[in-house]
Scaffold this active site. Structure first.
Site, mmCIF file in Angstrom:
data_model
loop_
_atom_site.group_PDB
_atom_site.id
_atom_site.type_symbol
_atom_site.label_atom_id
_atom_site.label_comp_id
_atom_site.label_asym_id
_atom_site.label_seq_id
_atom_site.Cartn_x
_atom_site.Cartn_y
_atom_site.Cartn_z
ATOM 1 N N CYS A 73 0.830 -1.205 0.000
ATOM 2 C CA CYS A 73 0.000 0.000 0.000
ATOM 3 C C CYS A 73 0.864 1.254 0.000
ATOM 4 O O CYS A 73 1.788 1.390 0.800
ATOM 5 C CB CYS A 73 -0.896 -0.027 1.236
ATOM 6 S SG CYS A 73 -2.123 1.271 1.276
ATOM 7 N N CYS A 74 0.566 2.173 -0.924
ATOM 8 C CA CYS A 74 1.401 3.369 -1.065
ATOM 9 C C CYS A 74 0.770 4.608 -0.452
ATOM 10 O O CYS A 74 1.428 5.637 -0.329
ATOM 11 C CB CYS A 74 1.692 3.636 -2.543
ATOM 12 S SG CYS A 74 0.242 4.135 -3.504
ATOM 13 N N GLN A 75 -0.513 4.532 -0.022
ATOM 14 C CA GLN A 75 -1.189 5.749 0.413
ATOM 15 C C GLN A 75 -0.512 6.410 1.605
ATOM 16 O O GLN A 75 -0.541 7.625 1.747
ATOM 17 C CB GLN A 75 -2.660 5.458 0.764
ATOM 18 C CG GLN A 75 -3.567 5.321 -0.440
ATOM 19 C CD GLN A 75 -3.599 3.907 -0.975
ATOM 20 O OE1 GLN A 75 -2.747 3.093 -0.656
ATOM 21 N NE2 GLN A 75 -4.589 3.606 -1.795
ATOM 22 N N HIS A 77 2.564 6.710 2.075
ATOM 23 C CA HIS A 77 3.778 7.397 1.633
ATOM 24 C C HIS A 77 3.478 8.523 0.658
ATOM 25 O O HIS A 77 4.226 9.487 0.567
ATOM 26 C CB HIS A 77 4.723 6.397 0.956
ATOM 27 C CG HIS A 77 5.088 5.232 1.811
ATOM 28 N ND1 HIS A 77 5.967 5.322 2.857
ATOM 29 C CD2 HIS A 77 4.672 3.942 1.781
ATOM 30 C CE1 HIS A 77 6.091 4.137 3.440
ATOM 31 N NE2 HIS A 77 5.311 3.283 2.800
#
EC number: 2.1.1.37
Length: 309
Positions: A73-75, A77
């Site tokens: 999950c990138c949210q 960052h």
């Protein structure tokens, strides 16, 4: 040799589609979101599918493999979701990267490729994450890539972190492809167009279109419906489109009319192959596609790793 892989946080299946195009057999794919697992299964029925929180995975149930693909999950960052808002989900989502370490500890595949936003490398625990991977015998080489340089018709800057059981980090010489314009996937004769000056149209949208008219003329161009960037003055369709996100962002302007990109155009902007199956629900398609790794970018990174490893 038939290279095998597993796909963690597989989502809609962009990493898997790219791996298959590169000749890699994806054996197993996992994600916590039932809708993503459902559609990944539709498009990749030959893989084993698991729907679960990967923090709690029993890695002994995943098959042995040559390559581990992961897009945690990138949210947490990404600046696009506003970390400063103090949303505790951000801390939870950043922790998904530790599932990669856990899987690597159990299986010890020769190669791992982790995709995320570049801000991943500025995570406070990134040094500790690298140290953990190093303790398992991996050398990690970060590559910041604009997917447009790999032939995706979209400016989308992402991190591809290549981790290998090698003496030194594997620094890739990625190929440079000509940029593909947004006009390559736009279908100007389709969709629901509406007058720009219709009642209820926001002043901000009309102002953006006005700036586009002044910069590009009253022809055809793109504007972002929200957000910032070069599109604030309009964006030529002879350039790659800007970053595709999980909600409708890009609008098309044609003379005095406009419409949002349709779901098929969003998939094409992400380089999903023609015939890739999707939900009929527009919002769900856009959400899953916007979270995905562009298959063409994944393919070209994986092909380069296979040649170099």
């Amino acid at each position: 040799m038939n290279t095998t892989a597993i796909d963690l946080f597989a989502g809609f299946g962009g990493f898997t589609a790219g791996a298959k195009a590169a000749g890699v057999h994806v054996l197993w794919a996992a994600n916590h979101w039932p809708s993503a697992v459902e559609w990944h299964t539709v498009n990749h029925p030959d893989a084993i599918h698991v729907c679960q929180d990967l923090h709690q995975a029993n890695w002994g149930l995943a098959p042995a493999h040559d390559m581990l693909l992961a897009s945690p999950c990138c949210q947490g960052h990404s600046p696009a979701r506003g970390r400063a808002n103090g949303n505790p989900q951000h801390d939870t989502s950043r922790a998904t990267a530790w599932a990669v370490v856990s899987a690597a500890e159990y299986h010890r595949p020769p190669v791992l490729i982790v995709e995320n936003v570049p801000e991943f490398t500025r995570w406070a625990l990134y040094p500790a994450w690298l140290q953990a991977m190093g303790a398992l015998g991996y050398q990690c080489a970060p590559h910041i890539v604009d997917c447009a340089d790999l032939g995706v018709p979209q400016n989308r800057v992402r991190l591809f972190l290549v981790c290998t059981k090698s003496k030194n980090p594997l620094l890739l010489q990625l190929p440079q492809y000509p940029h593909v314009p947004a006009s390559s996937f736009i279908r100007w004769d389709s969709g629901k167009w509406s007058p720009i000056r219709k009642a209820g149209r926001s002043a901000a949208t009309k102002a953006r279109i006005g700036r586009g008219w002044r910069a590009l003329g009253k022809g055809r161009f793109l504007i972002p419906y929200y957000g910032s960037g070069s599109g604030l003055t309009g964006r030529s369709v002879e350039r790659p489109i800007g970053t595709i996100t999980t909600i409708d962002r890009w609008a098309l302007v044609k003379g005095n009319k406009m419409r949002m990109l349709n779901a098929d155009e969003v998939l094409a902007a992400q380089s999903f192959p023609e015939g890739f199956k999707r939900p009929t629900d527009h919002r769900l398609t856009v959400h899953m596609a916007g979270n995905a790794v562009p298959p063409l970018a994944a393919q070209r990174v994986i092909e380069t790793v296979l040649r170099a490893a």
